[in-house]
Design an enzyme around this catalytic site. Structure first.
Site, PDB file in Angstrom:
ATOM      1  N   THR A  66      -0.090   1.124   6.988  1.00  0.00           N
ATOM      2  CA  THR A  66      -0.061   0.004   6.047  1.00  0.00           C
ATOM      3  C   THR A  66       0.137  -1.294   6.814  1.00  0.00           C
ATOM      4  OG1 THR A  66       1.054  -0.991   4.150  1.00  0.00           O
ATOM      5  CG2 THR A  66       2.431   0.320   5.611  1.00  0.00           C
ATOM      6  N   GLY A  67      -0.518  -2.337   6.358  1.00  0.00           N
ATOM      7  CA  GLY A  67      -0.389  -3.622   7.047  1.00  0.00           C
ATOM      8  C   GLY A  67      -1.695  -4.389   6.973  1.00  0.00           C
ATOM      9  N   TRP A  68      -1.842  -5.302   7.852  1.00  0.00           N
ATOM     10  CA  TRP A  68      -2.999  -6.196   7.859  1.00  0.00           C
ATOM     11  C   TRP A  68      -4.211  -5.409   8.356  1.00  0.00           C
ATOM     12  CZ3 TRP A  68      -2.187 -11.929   9.590  1.00  0.00           C
ATOM     13  CH2 TRP A  68      -3.329 -12.661   9.273  1.00  0.00           C
ATOM     14  N   GLY A  69      -5.038  -4.985   7.410  1.00  0.00           N
ATOM     15  CA  GLY A  69      -6.068  -3.989   7.670  1.00  0.00           C
ATOM     16  C   GLY A  69      -7.053  -4.315   8.775  1.00  0.00           C
ATOM     17  N   THR A 101       0.845  -1.198   0.000  1.00  0.00           N
ATOM     18  CA  THR A 101       0.000   0.000   0.000  1.00  0.00           C
ATOM     19  C   THR A 101       0.880   1.247   0.000  1.00  0.00           C
ATOM     20  OG1 THR A 101      -1.800  -1.084   1.139  1.00  0.00           O
ATOM     21  CG2 THR A 101      -1.588   1.264   1.555  1.00  0.00           C
ATOM     22  N   ARG A 159     -14.647  -7.181   0.602  1.00  0.00           N
ATOM     23  CA  ARG A 159     -13.809  -6.827   1.767  1.00  0.00           C
ATOM     24  C   ARG A 159     -13.198  -5.417   1.625  1.00  0.00           C
ATOM     25  NH1 ARG A 159      -8.208  -5.306   2.747  1.00  0.00           N
ATOM     26  NH2 ARG A 159      -7.660  -6.002   4.814  1.00  0.00           N
ATOM     27  N   ILE A 160     -13.273  -4.671   2.694  1.00  0.00           N
ATOM     28  CA  ILE A 160     -12.652  -3.347   2.729  1.00  0.00           C
ATOM     29  C   ILE A 160     -11.700  -3.313   3.915  1.00  0.00           C
ATOM     30  CG2 ILE A 160     -13.092  -0.886   3.123  1.00  0.00           C
ATOM     31  CD1 ILE A 160     -15.864  -1.457   1.722  1.00  0.00           C
ATOM     32  N   GLY A 161     -10.496  -2.811   3.678  1.00  0.00           N
ATOM     33  CA  GLY A 161      -9.500  -2.770   4.749  1.00  0.00           C
ATOM     34  C   GLY A 161      -9.524  -1.457   5.516  1.00  0.00           C
ATOM     35  N   ASP A 162      -8.410  -1.163   6.154  1.00  0.00           N
ATOM     36  CA  ASP A 162      -8.308   0.051   6.978  1.00  0.00           C
ATOM     37  C   ASP A 162      -8.040   1.308   6.165  1.00  0.00           C
ATOM     38  OD1 ASP A 162      -5.763  -1.179   6.371  1.00  0.00           O
ATOM     39  OD2 ASP A 162      -4.854   0.357   7.635  1.00  0.00           O
TER      40      ASP A 162
HETATM   41  N1  ASP Z   1      -3.820  -2.092   4.890  1.00  0.00           N
HETATM   42  C1  ASP Z   1      -4.160  -2.594   3.593  1.00  0.00           C
HETATM   43  C2  ASP Z   1      -5.435  -3.380   3.685  1.00  0.00           C
HETATM   44  O1  ASP Z   1      -5.600  -4.147   4.628  1.00  0.00           O
HETATM   45  C3  ASP Z   1      -3.098  -3.439   3.002  1.00  0.00           C
HETATM   46  C4  ASP Z   1      -1.713  -2.830   3.036  1.00  0.00           C
HETATM   47  O2  ASP Z   1      -1.450  -1.927   3.786  1.00  0.00           O
HETATM   48  O3  ASP Z   1      -0.876  -3.274   2.265  1.00  0.00           O
HETATM   49  O4  ASP Z   1      -6.233  -3.303   2.805  1.00  0.00           O
END
Ligand code: ASP
Length: 352
Positions: free
Chosen positions: A269-272, A218, A246-249
């Site tokens: 950025t990371g596991w949303g 991201t 699905r929608i992330g953070d």
């Molecule tokens: N945070 C993003 C999501 O979960 C993914 C990412 O940061 O790479 O959609």
């Protein structure tokens, strides 16, 4: 016996301190004097290890990070707004196939690309966000248009695509987002998912080790302008193999993006899913606002304690109202760069 327990606990504290990210001291630009302006970006966090990276690949990432941050830096240097700097900087990374945003977005389970983005103005606390768009070339531009030209904060799916078209934003056909690398990642994850299901582990769905170990990619930016205004933005294709809309953070204000002139501007950025549950971006700002922690202390608390204790992985980049910049993450690496008002550039990928 008591003495032994004491020694063991001292040893444990020592080892856990040693394992902490040393990044803040090395990739943070702290200034005695207030910075007139500054800018920080990320291109995703994850298991990014030097031993898995070729010299060419590393050079390509660094070149795009540099190109992107210099766009924002020049806007700020000439008195432009932090919002413009954030948007235009992110555009460069969205147009590159290297990052999981815009052109290089990851694939959903259905083989499509669905983009999420958000932007926030620290001066007014105004914000714009879009989720699940499929034909908008630069999703951060849509987030900005939603903030500036609609009565809403967040639009999703077809409605968001339609609004983008009405706003005259650049639209593309979905095949614009096809990249071989991302498609291969989808195939790989689907294959391992199939193997897991064949082994009757019906719970080991799709956010397994493959996802954990993939580079998320991201992009995001946070900036302080000469007028003391903070802004942050984030743009992403989400996570490979996502399904069910699905929608992330990333498009969620307070989770993936936040800006407040009284505290800081942040992009995550990371596991949303974990960033949403931990409300990472707003939590950092709140610790500064209500508990008077420094940006560095607040970021460390939320990433290394709250997020890590939940089991979440990833990181943040942020700038405070004095122009101090912080990159904090609990993964092996995070693509990142900073520039201060003297034009000093720092680019890094791995944990220092
Ligand atoms: N945070 C993003 C999501 O979960 C993914 C990412 O940061 O790479 O959609």
């Amino acid at each position: 016996m008591k003495k032994l327990a004491y020694l063991v606990s001292i040893l444990l504290i020592f080892t856990s301190c040693k394992n902490e990210s040393k990044l803040p001291t090395e990739n943070v630009q702290q200034h005695k004097a207030k910075q007139a302006f500054s800018i920080i970006i990320h291109g995703g966090a994850g298991t990014i290890l030097k031993e898995n990276m070729s010299a060419e690949k590393e050079a390509a990432y660094k070149a795009t990070l540099e190109e992107a941050i210099k766009v924002g830096y020049n806007i700020l240097k000439h008195g432009g707004s932090s919002l413009d700097a954030v948007q235009k900087t992110i555009n460069v990374m969205e147009d590159s196939p290297l990052f999981n945003a815009g052109k290089g977005a990851v694939f959903t389970n259905a083989g499509t690309n669905e983009h999420d983005a958000s932007i926030m103005d620290g001066k007014t606390l105004n914000a714009g966000a879009s989720a699940g768009t499929t034909t908008v070339k630069n999703p951060i531009n849509l987030a900005r248009a939603i903030m500036d030209n609609s009565p809403h904060v967040m639009l999703s799916g077809n409605g968001a695509n339609t609004f983008a078209k009405e706003q005259g934003l650049q639209m593309v056909t979905p095949d614009y987002f096809y990249t071989e690398k991302r498609h291969k990642s989808l195939e790989k994850i689907k294959e391992s998912e199939k193997l897991e299901l064949d082994h009757d582990d019906k719970t080991a769905f799709f956010y397994d080790e493959d996802i954990k170990n993939s580079k998320f990619g991201t992009v995001g930016c946070a900036a302080l302008d000469k007028n003391g205004n903070l802004a942050a933005g984030t743009s992403t294709g989400g996570m490979t193999n996502k399904r069910w809309g699905r929608i992330g953070d990333s498009p969620i204000i307070g989770a993936g993006t936040y800006a407040n002139n009284n505290t800081c501007a942040i992009s995550c950025t990371g596991w949303g899913e974990y960033f949403i549950r931990a409300m990472v971006a707003h939590d950092i700002s709140a610790l500064m606002e209500y508990k008077h922690l420094s940006l560095q202390e607040a970021a460390k608390e939320v990433i290394q304690n709250k997020l890590s204790n939940l089991g979440g992985t990833g990181g943040i980049i942020a700038v405070d109202k004095n122009g101090n910049m912080v990159a904090e993450f609990n993964t092996a690496g995070m693509y990142r760069a900073t520039m201060n008002d003297k034009g000093e550039l720092l680019i890094d990928i791995y944990k220092n």
